[in-house]
Design a protein around this motif. Structure first.
Motif, PDB file in Angstrom:
ATOM      1  N   GLY A 297     -14.049 -18.480 -54.121  1.00 22.30           N
ATOM      2  CA  GLY A 297     -13.520 -17.184 -53.713  1.00 22.30           C
ATOM      3  C   GLY A 297     -13.200 -17.147 -52.226  1.00 22.30           C
ATOM      4  O   GLY A 297     -13.402 -18.114 -51.489  1.00 22.30           O
ATOM      5  N   ILE A 298     -12.693 -16.009 -51.787  1.00 27.41           N
ATOM      6  CA  ILE A 298     -12.397 -15.775 -50.376  1.00 27.41           C
ATOM      7  C   ILE A 298     -13.669 -15.293 -49.688  1.00 27.41           C
ATOM      8  O   ILE A 298     -14.365 -14.409 -50.208  1.00 27.41           O
ATOM      9  N   VAL A 299     -14.001 -15.861 -48.540  1.00 31.23           N
ATOM     10  CA  VAL A 299     -15.216 -15.476 -47.824  1.00 31.23           C
ATOM     11  C   VAL A 299     -15.034 -14.077 -47.235  1.00 31.23           C
ATOM     12  O   VAL A 299     -14.141 -13.862 -46.405  1.00 31.23           O
ATOM     13  N   PRO A 300     -15.860 -13.092 -47.628  1.00 28.05           N
ATOM     14  CA  PRO A 300     -15.716 -11.740 -47.067  1.00 28.05           C
ATOM     15  C   PRO A 300     -16.274 -11.683 -45.644  1.00 28.05           C
ATOM     16  O   PRO A 300     -17.105 -12.501 -45.256  1.00 28.05           O
ATOM     17  N   VAL A 301     -15.826 -10.701 -44.868  1.00 33.00           N
ATOM     18  CA  VAL A 301     -16.432 -10.485 -43.558  1.00 33.00           C
ATOM     19  C   VAL A 301     -17.897 -10.106 -43.763  1.00 33.00           C
ATOM     20  O   VAL A 301     -18.248  -9.403 -44.710  1.00 33.00           O
ATOM     21  N   GLY A 302     -18.738 -10.583 -42.843  1.00 34.76           N
ATOM     22  CA  GLY A 302     -20.168 -10.309 -42.967  1.00 34.76           C
ATOM     23  C   GLY A 302     -20.713  -9.363 -41.929  1.00 34.76           C
ATOM     24  O   GLY A 302     -21.830  -8.874 -42.051  1.00 34.76           O
ATOM     25  N   THR A 303     -19.929  -9.104 -40.877  1.00 35.16           N
ATOM     26  CA  THR A 303     -20.394  -8.228 -39.806  1.00 35.16           C
ATOM     27  C   THR A 303     -19.458  -7.048 -39.632  1.00 35.16           C
ATOM     28  O   THR A 303     -18.307  -7.061 -40.074  1.00 35.16           O
ATOM     29  N   MET A 304     -19.944  -6.055 -38.924  1.00 31.44           N
ATOM     30  CA  MET A 304     -19.119  -4.874 -38.677  1.00 31.44           C
ATOM     31  C   MET A 304     -17.981  -5.181 -37.701  1.00 31.44           C
ATOM     32  O   MET A 304     -16.919  -4.576 -37.763  1.00 31.44           O
ATOM     33  N   VAL A 305     -18.184  -6.147 -36.806  1.00 29.79           N
ATOM     34  CA  VAL A 305     -17.101  -6.515 -35.897  1.00 29.79           C
ATOM     35  C   VAL A 305     -16.015  -7.289 -36.651  1.00 29.79           C
ATOM     36  O   VAL A 305     -14.825  -7.133 -36.378  1.00 29.79           O
ATOM     37  N   GLY A 306     -16.412  -8.101 -37.626  1.00 27.49           N
ATOM     38  CA  GLY A 306     -15.433  -8.763 -38.474  1.00 27.49           C
ATOM     39  C   GLY A 306     -14.666  -7.757 -39.305  1.00 27.49           C
ATOM     40  O   GLY A 306     -13.451  -7.897 -39.526  1.00 27.49           O
ATOM     41  N   ALA A 307     -15.368  -6.725 -39.778  1.00 30.40           N
ATOM     42  CA  ALA A 307     -14.717  -5.675 -40.555  1.00 30.40           C
ATOM     43  C   ALA A 307     -13.672  -4.941 -39.714  1.00 30.40           C
ATOM     44  O   ALA A 307     -12.631  -4.514 -40.231  1.00 30.40           O
ATOM     45  N   ALA A 308     -13.932  -4.790 -38.419  1.00 30.30           N
ATOM     46  CA  ALA A 308     -12.963  -4.135 -37.537  1.00 30.30           C
ATOM     47  C   ALA A 308     -11.661  -4.925 -37.493  1.00 30.30           C
ATOM     48  O   ALA A 308     -10.566  -4.348 -37.549  1.00 30.30           O
ATOM     49  N   ASN A 309     -11.757  -6.258 -37.414  1.00 31.13           N
ATOM     50  CA  ASN A 309     -10.539  -7.077 -37.414  1.00 31.13           C
ATOM     51  C   ASN A 309      -9.758  -6.910 -38.712  1.00 31.13           C
ATOM     52  O   ASN A 309      -8.525  -6.929 -38.714  1.00 31.13           O
ATOM     53  N   LEU A 310     -10.471  -6.750 -39.805  1.00 28.61           N
ATOM     54  CA  LEU A 310      -9.818  -6.535 -41.092  1.00 28.61           C
ATOM     55  C   LEU A 310      -9.052  -5.210 -41.087  1.00 28.61           C
ATOM     56  O   LEU A 310      -7.903  -5.135 -41.553  1.00 28.61           O
ATOM     57  N   CYS A 311      -9.669  -4.170 -40.537  1.00 22.85           N
ATOM     58  CA  CYS A 311      -8.994  -2.872 -40.458  1.00 22.85           C
ATOM     59  C   CYS A 311      -7.800  -2.919 -39.512  1.00 22.85           C
ATOM     60  O   CYS A 311      -6.737  -2.356 -39.806  1.00 22.85           O
ATOM     61  N   ILE A 312      -7.952  -3.593 -38.373  1.00 23.36           N
ATOM     62  CA  ILE A 312      -6.847  -3.704 -37.419  1.00 23.36           C
ATOM     63  C   ILE A 312      -5.662  -4.415 -38.058  1.00 23.36           C
ATOM     64  O   ILE A 312      -4.501  -4.042 -37.832  1.00 23.36           O
ATOM     65  N   ALA A 313      -5.944  -5.427 -38.858  1.00 21.66           N
ATOM     66  CA  ALA A 313      -4.863  -6.128 -39.554  1.00 21.66           C
ATOM     67  C   ALA A 313      -4.066  -5.162 -40.416  1.00 21.66           C
ATOM     68  O   ALA A 313      -2.823  -5.182 -40.420  1.00 21.66           O
ATOM     69  N   ALA A 314      -4.763  -4.298 -41.141  1.00 17.70           N
ATOM     70  CA  ALA A 314      -4.075  -3.327 -41.996  1.00 17.70           C
ATOM     71  C   ALA A 314      -3.257  -2.341 -41.164  1.00 17.70           C
ATOM     72  O   ALA A 314      -2.063  -2.125 -41.408  1.00 17.70           O
ATOM     73  N   PHE A 315      -3.891  -1.740 -40.163  1.00 16.47           N
ATOM     74  CA  PHE A 315      -3.187  -0.762 -39.337  1.00 16.47           C
ATOM     75  C   PHE A 315      -2.004  -1.383 -38.594  1.00 16.47           C
ATOM     76  O   PHE A 315      -0.971  -0.735 -38.417  1.00 16.47           O
ATOM     77  N   SER A 316      -2.152  -2.633 -38.160  1.00 17.44           N
ATOM     78  CA  SER A 316      -1.123  -3.260 -37.331  1.00 17.44           C
ATOM     79  C   SER A 316       0.187  -3.483 -38.083  1.00 17.44           C
ATOM     80  O   SER A 316       1.239  -3.626 -37.462  1.00 17.44           O
ATOM     81  N   ILE A 317       0.138  -3.532 -39.420  1.00 18.64           N
ATOM     82  CA  ILE A 317       1.381  -3.709 -40.193  1.00 18.64           C
ATOM     83  C   ILE A 317       1.796  -2.407 -40.875  1.00 18.64           C
ATOM     84  O   ILE A 317       2.628  -2.409 -41.774  1.00 18.64           O
ATOM     85  N   GLY A 318       1.196  -1.299 -40.437  1.00 18.84           N
ATOM     86  CA  GLY A 318       1.586   0.000 -40.970  1.00 18.84           C
ATOM     87  C   GLY A 318       0.938   0.372 -42.283  1.00 18.84           C
ATOM     88  O   GLY A 318       1.305   1.380 -42.891  1.00 18.84           O
ATOM     89  N   ALA A 319      -0.046  -0.431 -42.731  1.00 22.45           N
ATOM     90  CA  ALA A 319      -0.746  -0.132 -43.984  1.00 22.45           C
ATOM     91  C   ALA A 319      -1.914   0.807 -43.691  1.00 22.45           C
ATOM     92  O   ALA A 319      -3.088   0.451 -43.834  1.00 22.45           O
ATOM     93  N   ALA A 320      -1.568   2.035 -43.260  1.00 18.07           N
ATOM     94  CA  ALA A 320      -2.580   2.972 -42.797  1.00 18.07           C
ATOM     95  C   ALA A 320      -3.567   3.351 -43.896  1.00 18.07           C
ATOM     96  O   ALA A 320      -4.774   3.449 -43.663  1.00 18.07           O
TER      97      ALA A 320
END
Length: 401
Positions: free
Chosen positions: A245-268
């Motif tokens: 499987g795909i390794v999920p983020v394990g920390t809250m700072v990693g989760a922030a990068n995941l959210c930034i990725a979504a917001f950065s391409i307009g996937a609000a």
């Protein structure tokens, strides 16, 4: 239990941006930027926490985020004097990055704490996607700031573009439609695919815009995710071979990068959903933890868990300074997201307030700016520059409605 009485760069970065969107007091951020600079080693790299006499404790995200915070500090304060004082530190640090490159221009090694990015099942040696994608991101940020023209400028922009293309060529698996985590020291390709590395590929622009939405869907599909790490678990050779499987983020700072990725391409909406999935599970707790699943050496109250405090105004409102201490501001809410939102920021120029409301196929935007602020309002194809202090309103028909 033992915890360090020091400040980590990852925490300072998030806490400083939260401060920037709360109240205009940047004295602590300035002091800490200077303290980290004082910890610069002879070879140019910066120690990842301060104060410290440990010369080995340095990693790529700590060094990259220090540079990024210098650029953010200037945008929020306009303090050119301090930034000019830090330009030589940035220059030496860029020299260190170059010293770690292979003949292609990819960072392939790191002195000190390996290439540690996060707790979890991540590669830490060889040529890492996260290290090189974020390297390209930092070069792009520097190239956009005139204060760094003497050490970055167009050359940094050109290098960033070349690095993004090279990362895509080396790490993208066209068959799977995913980026691998690393090329290992022996030249083989790591079998690991991680959420965070793919998220950084998106937010840095390594992933081409036309591929980013599908990639984001793949790395956030619950059915595709493997086991999440518990606490400070790290990758072992045995786990590398057996992990599925795909390794999920394990920390809250990693989760922030995941959210930034979504917001950065307009996937609000995806960004909001991720905040809900990850942070809302802790709504009944008095504080936010270090890890998504805490282990034996983790805190239940941690600075790097507070990212939504700046992610929401920066991305869901689309409110951010573009230069010179809020002298120029962008207000660009996403095309899809909440039905309404509003907020205000106490800046060094005064209070800036914005909001939007969707109703009956119309989008209403309203802004209130103080003297000395120029705001660019963007929504879809609409763009308007506001220079007059006070309240301005705009009504825009939404596409297809």
């Amino acid at each position: 239990l033992t915890r360090e009485r020091v400040l980590w760069m990852q925490d300072l970065f998030i806490d400083s941006l939260n401060t920037a969107y709360s109240y205009p007091d940047f004295a602590l951020t300035r002091r800490m930027l200077l303290m980290f600079a004082q910890g610069q080693q002879e070879n140019g790299r910066i120690i990842t926490y301060t104060p410290s006499d440990l010369t080995w404790c340095s990693n790529p995200p700590g060094n990259f985020l220090w540079i990024q915070l210098v650029t953010e500090y200037y945008k929020h304060t306009g303090d050119a004097q301090t930034v000019r004082q830090l330009v030589p530190v940035v220059e030496r640090l860029l020299g260190y990055f170059r010293s770690c490159e292979n003949e292609e221009g990819l960072i392939c090694r790191w002195d000190g704490d390996e290439q540690f990015w996060d707790w979890g099942f991540y590669e830490q040696e060889g040529i890492l996607l996260m290290t090189n994608a974020y390297y390209s991101h930092i070069l792009t940020l520097l190239s956009e700031m005139p204060l760094f023209d003497g050490i970055a400028g167009q050359a940094a922009a050109d290098k960033a573009a070349a690095l993004k293309a090279l990362c895509f060529e080396r790490f993208y698996d066209r068959e799977k439609g995913l980026f691998i985590d690393a090329i290992l020291p022996d030249g083989t390709r790591s079998p690991l695919v991680t959420q965070e590395a793919n998220a950084i590929a998106i937010l840095s622009g390594v992933c081409p815009a036309e591929l980013a939405p599908a990639l984001l869907d793949r790395i956030t599909d619950p059915a595709a995710l493997g086991r999440i790490s518990v606490g400070e678990e790290r990758l072992t050779p045995e786990l590398r071979e057996s992990y599925t499987g795909i390794v999920p983020v394990g920390t809250m700072v990693g989760a922030a990068n995941l959210c930034i990725a979504a917001f950065s391409i307009g996937a609000a909406q995806k960004g909001l959903d991720l905040i809900g999935e990850i942070w809302f599970r802790f709504l009944d707790e008095p504080t936010l933890p270090e890890m998504i699943v805490n282990g034996w050496n983790n805190t239940v109250c941690h600075g790097w868990s507070a990212s939504p405090a700046y992610l929401l105004p920066m991305y869901e409102l689309g409110l951010r300074p573009t230069a010179d201490g809020w002298a120029k501001v962008q207000f660009a809410p996403p095309a899809a997201g909440l039905p309404y939102a509003n907020g205000s920021v106490s800046t060094v120029k005064g209070r800036v307030s914005v909001g939007y409301c969707r109703h009956d196929g119309m989008m209403k935007l309203y802004v209130c700016i103080p003297d000395g602020v120029e705001m660019t309002v963007r929504y879809g194809a609409f763009e308007q520059t506001v220079r007059e202090a006070g309240v301005s309103e705009f009504y825009i028909a939404e596409e297809g409605k």
